[in-house]
Design a protein around this motif. Structure first.
Motif, PDB file in Angstrom:
ATOM      1  N   ARG A  37      13.599 -42.187 -35.721  1.00 46.69           N
ATOM      2  CA  ARG A  37      14.419 -42.786 -36.773  1.00 46.69           C
ATOM      3  C   ARG A  37      14.021 -44.250 -36.986  1.00 46.69           C
ATOM      4  N   LEU A  40      10.945 -44.432 -39.033  1.00 46.16           N
ATOM      5  CA  LEU A  40      11.199 -44.104 -40.432  1.00 46.16           C
ATOM      6  C   LEU A  40      11.794 -45.269 -41.208  1.00 46.16           C
ATOM      7  N   ILE A  49      16.775 -41.493 -44.751  1.00 41.44           N
ATOM      8  CA  ILE A  49      16.604 -41.297 -43.313  1.00 41.44           C
ATOM      9  C   ILE A  49      17.779 -40.490 -42.782  1.00 41.44           C
TER      10      ILE A  49
END
Length: 183
Positions: A37, A40, A49
């Motif tokens: 995460r 991203l 996301i």
């Protein structure tokens, strides 16, 4: 580190549904959901996301090789629900209480995800306003998207500088005027 990824729908208390992502790592690769995460966030718009990401061994496919999202949703439903962990300190307890109040739900654990509990960006701003008022920490909505659990927000609260009470000077001046100390 990501070999394959697929998004699938998950129920959401206020929006009806949201998306989660299942990730299969490349052979020999190591990565956590939080690390993926974080990666991203430097490459996608924040709203794209997934707030929930789970690492799996395989993505289920049917006889034709097509991804079976419905099966994935059913298989991962329990894994997406965190085990309840009570707040371990005062900051976590305050953040958990704020999440609970803003979302209108019962007990919130430190690994509970604000968005998975039914939060959205509007309620996120409400939670952040209460965090600012009660804990005197100025967090942005981006920090809530990046770290949506009680534990992650509590760590951010400890990391950011304390915000001065914006109305403190106003109250001091008003009190001084009333007592005649200020002309």
């Amino acid at each position: 580190a990501v070999g394959q990824a697929v998004t699938f729908r998950v129920p959401h208390a206020t929006l009806g549904e949201d998306v989660a992502t299942a990730v299969v790592l490349k052979d020999g690769a190591r990565a956590t959901a939080d690390e993926i995460r974080a990666f991203l966030f430097g490459r996608l718009a924040e709203f794209k996301i997934p707030s929930q990401l789970v690492i799996v061994d395989t993505i289920p496919k049917g006889a034709t090789g097509k991804i079976e999202r419905i099966r994935l949703e059913a298989e991962l439903a329990e894994r997406l629900k965190p085990t309840f962990v009570a707040p371990r300190d005062g900051t976590e307890a305050q953040v958990a209480a704020i999440f609970s109040e803003v979302l209108g739900i019962g007990e919130v654990g430190v690994e509970d995800n604000f968005f998975a509990l039914g939060g959205d960006s509007l309620r996120g701003f409400q939670a952040l306003a209460r965090i600012r008022a009660q804990l005197r920490a100025d967090l942005s909505i981006l920090e809530l998207f990046k770290g949506p659990t009680v534990a992650q927000i509590a760590r951010e609260v400890a990391r950011v500088p304390v915000v001065a009470d914006a109305f403190a000077l106003e109250r001091i001046l008003a009190s001084a005027r009333e007592s005649g100390q200020l002309g």
